[in-house]
Design a protein around this motif. Structure first.
Motif, PDB file in Angstrom:
ATOM      1  N   ALA A  54      64.748 -19.146  87.325  1.00 53.91           N
ATOM      2  CA  ALA A  54      65.672 -20.271  87.197  1.00 53.91           C
ATOM      3  C   ALA A  54      65.127 -21.313  86.225  1.00 53.91           C
ATOM      4  CB  ALA A  54      65.918 -20.899  88.568  1.00 53.91           C
ATOM      5  N   ALA A  55      63.815 -21.553  86.271  1.00 51.69           N
ATOM      6  CA  ALA A  55      63.206 -22.530  85.366  1.00 51.69           C
ATOM      7  C   ALA A  55      63.297 -22.056  83.920  1.00 51.69           C
ATOM      8  CB  ALA A  55      61.753 -22.767  85.757  1.00 51.69           C
ATOM      9  N   LEU A  56      62.993 -20.801  83.677  1.00 45.46           N
ATOM     10  CA  LEU A  56      63.081 -20.263  82.320  1.00 45.46           C
ATOM     11  C   LEU A  56      64.514 -20.310  81.808  1.00 45.46           C
ATOM     12  CD1 LEU A  56      60.676 -17.210  82.690  1.00 45.46           C
ATOM     13  CD2 LEU A  56      60.311 -19.188  81.202  1.00 45.46           C
ATOM     14  N   HIS A  57      65.454 -19.944  82.640  1.00 44.62           N
ATOM     15  CA  HIS A  57      66.866 -19.941  82.229  1.00 44.62           C
ATOM     16  C   HIS A  57      67.334 -21.341  81.875  1.00 44.62           C
ATOM     17  CE1 HIS A  57      71.295 -19.938  83.014  1.00 44.62           C
ATOM     18  NE2 HIS A  57      71.201 -18.850  82.264  1.00 44.62           N
ATOM     19  N   GLU A  58      66.877 -22.327  82.631  1.00 42.05           N
ATOM     20  CA  GLU A  58      67.307 -23.703  82.392  1.00 42.05           C
ATOM     21  C   GLU A  58      66.640 -24.321  81.170  1.00 42.05           C
ATOM     22  OE1 GLU A  58      66.932 -27.953  84.752  1.00 42.05           O
ATOM     23  OE2 GLU A  58      67.552 -26.179  85.894  1.00 42.05           O
ATOM     24  N   CYS A  59      65.376 -24.014  80.964  1.00 40.70           N
ATOM     25  CA  CYS A  59      64.629 -24.664  79.887  1.00 40.70           C
ATOM     26  C   CYS A  59      64.740 -23.962  78.539  1.00 40.70           C
ATOM     27  CB  CYS A  59      63.150 -24.772  80.269  1.00 40.70           C
ATOM     28  SG  CYS A  59      62.816 -25.908  81.651  1.00 40.70           S
ATOM     29  N   LEU A  60      64.822 -22.640  78.532  1.00 43.95           N
ATOM     30  CA  LEU A  60      64.826 -21.916  77.267  1.00 43.95           C
ATOM     31  C   LEU A  60      66.192 -21.949  76.600  1.00 43.95           C
ATOM     32  CD1 LEU A  60      62.796 -18.666  78.091  1.00 43.95           C
ATOM     33  CD2 LEU A  60      61.967 -20.813  77.145  1.00 43.95           C
ATOM     34  N   PRO A  61      66.233 -21.985  75.272  1.00 41.35           N
ATOM     35  CA  PRO A  61      67.504 -21.812  74.578  1.00 41.35           C
ATOM     36  C   PRO A  61      68.018 -20.405  74.831  1.00 41.35           C
ATOM     37  CG  PRO A  61      65.694 -21.753  73.018  1.00 41.35           C
ATOM     38  CD  PRO A  61      65.102 -22.152  74.338  1.00 41.35           C
ATOM     39  N   PRO A  62      69.322 -20.176  74.727  1.00 42.40           N
ATOM     40  CA  PRO A  62      69.892 -18.854  75.050  1.00 42.40           C
ATOM     41  C   PRO A  62      69.216 -17.683  74.347  1.00 42.40           C
ATOM     42  CG  PRO A  62      71.639 -20.461  74.778  1.00 42.40           C
ATOM     43  CD  PRO A  62      70.366 -21.157  74.386  1.00 42.40           C
ATOM     44  N   VAL A  63      68.866 -17.849  73.059  1.00 43.17           N
ATOM     45  CA  VAL A  63      68.230 -16.746  72.334  1.00 43.17           C
ATOM     46  C   VAL A  63      66.884 -16.398  72.959  1.00 43.17           C
ATOM     47  CG1 VAL A  63      67.184 -16.078  70.141  1.00 43.17           C
ATOM     48  CG2 VAL A  63      69.416 -17.201  70.158  1.00 43.17           C
ATOM     49  N   ALA A  64      66.095 -17.406  73.320  1.00 42.00           N
ATOM     50  CA  ALA A  64      64.789 -17.164  73.923  1.00 42.00           C
ATOM     51  C   ALA A  64      64.930 -16.539  75.311  1.00 42.00           C
ATOM     52  CB  ALA A  64      63.993 -18.462  74.000  1.00 42.00           C
ATOM     53  N   TRP A  65      65.940 -16.974  76.057  1.00 47.49           N
ATOM     54  CA  TRP A  65      66.185 -16.386  77.384  1.00 47.49           C
ATOM     55  C   TRP A  65      66.503 -14.896  77.256  1.00 47.49           C
ATOM     56  CZ3 TRP A  65      65.506 -16.367  82.334  1.00 47.49           C
ATOM     57  CH2 TRP A  65      66.382 -15.694  83.198  1.00 47.49           C
ATOM     58  N   VAL A 107      56.889  -8.957  83.838  1.00 47.75           N
ATOM     59  CA  VAL A 107      56.715  -9.127  82.393  1.00 47.75           C
ATOM     60  C   VAL A 107      55.225  -9.154  82.062  1.00 47.75           C
ATOM     61  CG1 VAL A 107      56.788 -11.658  82.528  1.00 47.75           C
ATOM     62  CG2 VAL A 107      57.388 -10.510  80.374  1.00 47.75           C
ATOM     63  N   SER A 108      54.873  -8.559  80.947  1.00 45.08           N
ATOM     64  CA  SER A 108      53.501  -8.647  80.470  1.00 45.08           C
ATOM     65  C   SER A 108      53.177 -10.102  80.139  1.00 45.08           C
ATOM     66  CB  SER A 108      53.329  -7.779  79.214  1.00 45.08           C
ATOM     67  OG  SER A 108      52.194  -8.174  78.482  1.00 45.08           O
ATOM     68  N   ARG A 109      52.009 -10.552  80.529  1.00 50.11           N
ATOM     69  CA  ARG A 109      51.606 -11.927  80.194  1.00 50.11           C
ATOM     70  C   ARG A 109      51.589 -12.131  78.677  1.00 50.11           C
ATOM     71  NH1 ARG A 109      49.243 -15.709  83.357  1.00 50.11           N
ATOM     72  NH2 ARG A 109      48.849 -14.163  84.994  1.00 50.11           N
ATOM     73  N   ILE A 110      51.220 -11.069  77.951  1.00 50.97           N
ATOM     74  CA  ILE A 110      51.216 -11.137  76.495  1.00 50.97           C
ATOM     75  C   ILE A 110      52.628 -11.327  75.967  1.00 50.97           C
ATOM     76  CG2 ILE A 110      50.710  -9.812  74.392  1.00 50.97           C
ATOM     77  CD1 ILE A 110      48.511  -8.381  76.001  1.00 50.97           C
ATOM     78  N   SER A 111      53.555 -10.524  76.468  1.00 48.48           N
ATOM     79  CA  SER A 111      54.937 -10.611  76.009  1.00 48.48           C
ATOM     80  C   SER A 111      55.546 -11.976  76.340  1.00 48.48           C
ATOM     81  CB  SER A 111      55.779  -9.504  76.645  1.00 48.48           C
ATOM     82  OG  SER A 111      55.285  -8.232  76.316  1.00 48.48           O
ATOM     83  N   LEU A 112      55.268 -12.472  77.542  1.00 52.54           N
ATOM     84  CA  LEU A 112      55.805 -13.768  77.948  1.00 52.54           C
ATOM     85  C   LEU A 112      55.310 -14.860  77.013  1.00 52.54           C
ATOM     86  CD1 LEU A 112      57.392 -15.521  79.934  1.00 52.54           C
ATOM     87  CD2 LEU A 112      55.346 -15.614  81.374  1.00 52.54           C
ATOM     88  N   HIS A 113      54.028 -14.828  76.678  1.00 54.67           N
ATOM     89  CA  HIS A 113      53.478 -15.845  75.780  1.00 54.67           C
ATOM     90  C   HIS A 113      54.128 -15.762  74.409  1.00 54.67           C
ATOM     91  CE1 HIS A 113      50.568 -17.702  72.999  1.00 54.67           C
ATOM     92  NE2 HIS A 113      50.336 -18.524  74.014  1.00 54.67           N
ATOM     93  N   GLN A 114      54.366 -14.558  73.920  1.00 53.06           N
ATOM     94  CA  GLN A 114      54.996 -14.393  72.618  1.00 53.06           C
ATOM     95  C   GLN A 114      56.413 -14.956  72.622  1.00 53.06           C
ATOM     96  OE1 GLN A 114      52.682 -14.067  70.555  1.00 53.06           O
ATOM     97  NE2 GLN A 114      52.986 -12.060  69.617  1.00 53.06           N
ATOM     98  N   VAL A 115      57.149 -14.682  73.680  1.00 48.03           N
ATOM     99  CA  VAL A 115      58.515 -15.201  73.780  1.00 48.03           C
ATOM    100  C   VAL A 115      58.518 -16.727  73.817  1.00 48.03           C
ATOM    101  CG1 VAL A 115      60.530 -15.364  75.301  1.00 48.03           C
ATOM    102  CG2 VAL A 115      59.481 -13.144  74.878  1.00 48.03           C
ATOM    103  N   LEU A 116      57.640 -17.304  74.624  1.00 49.02           N
ATOM    104  CA  LEU A 116      57.613 -18.755  74.773  1.00 49.02           C
ATOM    105  C   LEU A 116      57.099 -19.460  73.519  1.00 49.02           C
ATOM    106  CD1 LEU A 116      56.270 -19.084  78.436  1.00 49.02           C
ATOM    107  CD2 LEU A 116      58.595 -19.487  77.642  1.00 49.02           C
ATOM    108  N   SER A 117      56.291 -18.775  72.725  1.00 39.63           N
ATOM    109  CA  SER A 117      55.760 -19.381  71.504  1.00 39.63           C
ATOM    110  C   SER A 117      56.761 -19.389  70.362  1.00 39.63           C
ATOM    111  CB  SER A 117      54.498 -18.623  71.043  1.00 39.63           C
ATOM    112  OG  SER A 117      53.483 -18.698  72.008  1.00 39.63           O
ATOM    113  N   THR A 118      57.783 -18.563  70.459  1.00 35.70           N
ATOM    114  CA  THR A 118      58.760 -18.435  69.383  1.00 35.70           C
ATOM    115  C   THR A 118      59.740 -19.607  69.406  1.00 35.70           C
ATOM    116  OG1 THR A 118      58.593 -16.030  69.521  1.00 35.70           O
ATOM    117  CG2 THR A 118      60.517 -16.925  68.384  1.00 35.70           C
TER     118      THR A 118
END
Length: 397
Positions: A54-65, A107-118
């Motif tokens: 829920a936090a990721l969905h609310e905070c991330l822009p749609p493309v990042a989600w 989710v892989s911690r690596i993948s999550l970090h990559q998504v959040l960094s973009t």
């Protein structure tokens, strides 16, 4: 909103908060000590529960989600409790949630970090090792190891369990060693027995130890929405695997590799568990002492606050640390976006965060102690409890 926010630390909670603040129109900068985006890409799977989703969905822009959803592995909806001989005590099954924002994800911690960094160009600054801050009448000045400075109206320490921001803001806050140690490894999914691919498995071992396994099954391909091509940044390069963790309070030390130490400890356990450890590459196995934070009494709200492990670091048991950090990000973003006085907003955030954050710390610590309980009577009671839960689950099913 005429507010300048500085986030110290580019981890899960800090990056999620940055995305949320950008969406709310708040000026934000993230200062990360790693020299590049890919310098410290490491770690195991992360379980994202409905709070985190829920936090990721609310905070991330749609493309990042959508990129996050594309990076998640196949979600398991089965959690088994077994003995060290893999005798079933209970199997808990949960129906899949129709809404991804209210679901469980792996989710892989690596993948999550990559998504959040973009998508944080001009906001996320690398090679910025925080040293100290100074509070002035109009702003807070941050000092970095390279001699540079930055100013902000609000500083948020999201710099992890060894937080330098916390050390200055709350020098009395402490983390303690629980005396529990885990050996953790990854086994390629092709080398793991089928029973470990269906979902997490909690092994209630003999007194003084326990084991946990969890699969991370990558989707076959991730697609870049803009180019319709495979998006390589969503994945680490390990492929699908089963993560395992052997926890203990006392274990004789030797010159053996960590994998051999774990194998020695589980000698006589079910062959499938032994093979799971045997088939882990040496490079994937690591030793992790288990520490936890101690509750901190309320402090006076000000222009510096904390988020995630920087304030309420917890053991990895129950897998709620990252989710609690994401919950912090969501709550703080809401408070700051409401347009109220910053100190009032920070005070409200800290009051709520302390309540659920340190509750999570206690819950996690309690689970860690149960995992390695040396009480034979307690271990028998634990197995009996899981058998009863399993019987009830079968009746309901």
């Amino acid at each position: 909103m005429n507010l300048r926010v500085a986030v110290v630390g580019g981890g899960t909670g800090g990056l999620c908060l940055a995305h949320g603040l950008v969406r709310a129109g708040v000026e934000v900068a993230v200062y990360e000590r790693s020299r590049t985006r890919t310098e410290r890409l490491q770690g195991y799977r992360v379980h994202i529960d409905p709070h985190g989703a829920a936090a990721l969905h609310e905070c991330l822009p749609p493309v990042a989600w959508q990129r996050f959803l594309a990076a998640t592995g196949e979600s398991a909806h089965e959690f088994a409790f077994v003995t060290e001989q893999l005798r079933e005590l209970a199997v808990m099954r949960e129906p899949a949630a129709a809404d991804p924002a209210a679901a469980h994800h792996s989710v892989s911690r690596i993948s999550l970090h990559q998504v959040l960094s973009t998508g944080l160009d001009g906001i996320l600054w690398h090679d910025k090792e925080f040293v100290r801050y100074e509070t002035g009448p109009k702003a807070v000045t941050l000092h970095f190891a390279d001699g540079t400075t930055a100013e902000a109206d609000l500083v948020i320490g999201a710099d992890g369990a060894s937080s330098h921001v916390r050390a200055q803001l709350l020098p009395h806050a402490r983390r303690v060693d629980t005396g529990i140690v885990t050996i953790v490894g990854k086994t390629p999914v092709s080398e793991a027995a089928e029973r470990f691919k269906a979902g997490p498995v909690y092994v209630v071992g003999p007194p003084g130890c326990g084991m946990f396994t969890a699969p991370h099954l990558f989707p076959e391909v991730a697609v870049n929405d803009e180019t319709a091509e495979v998006d390589p940044v969503l994945f680490d390069n390990t492929g699908s695997y089963v993560m395992w963790a052997y926890g203990f309070r006392r274990l004789s030390t030797s010159d053996e590799s960590l994998r051999d130490t774990a194998l020695s400890a589980i000698r006589g356990w079910h062959p499938d568990l032994v093979r799971l450890v045997e088939n882990s590459p040496d490079a994937s196995v690591s030793r992790l002492p288990i520490l936890t934070s101690l509750p901190v009494k309320p402090w006076e709200p000000g222009p510096v606050t904390l988020l995630g492990d920087a304030v309420h670091s917890m053991t990895p048991f129950r897998g709620i640390g990252a989710n609690t950090a994401l919950r912090d990000a969501q709550l703080l973003c809401r408070k700051l976006s409401a347009g109220d006085d910053v100190r009032v907003a920070v005070g409200e955030y800290e009051r709520e965060m302390r309540k659920y954050g340190f509750k999570a710390v206690r819950t996690s610590a309690r689970s860690a102690e149960q995992f390695v309980s040396e009480s034979r009577l307690g271990r028998v009671a634990t197995r009996g409890m899981f058998r009863a839960l399993g019987a009830v689950a079968k009746l309901r099913g």
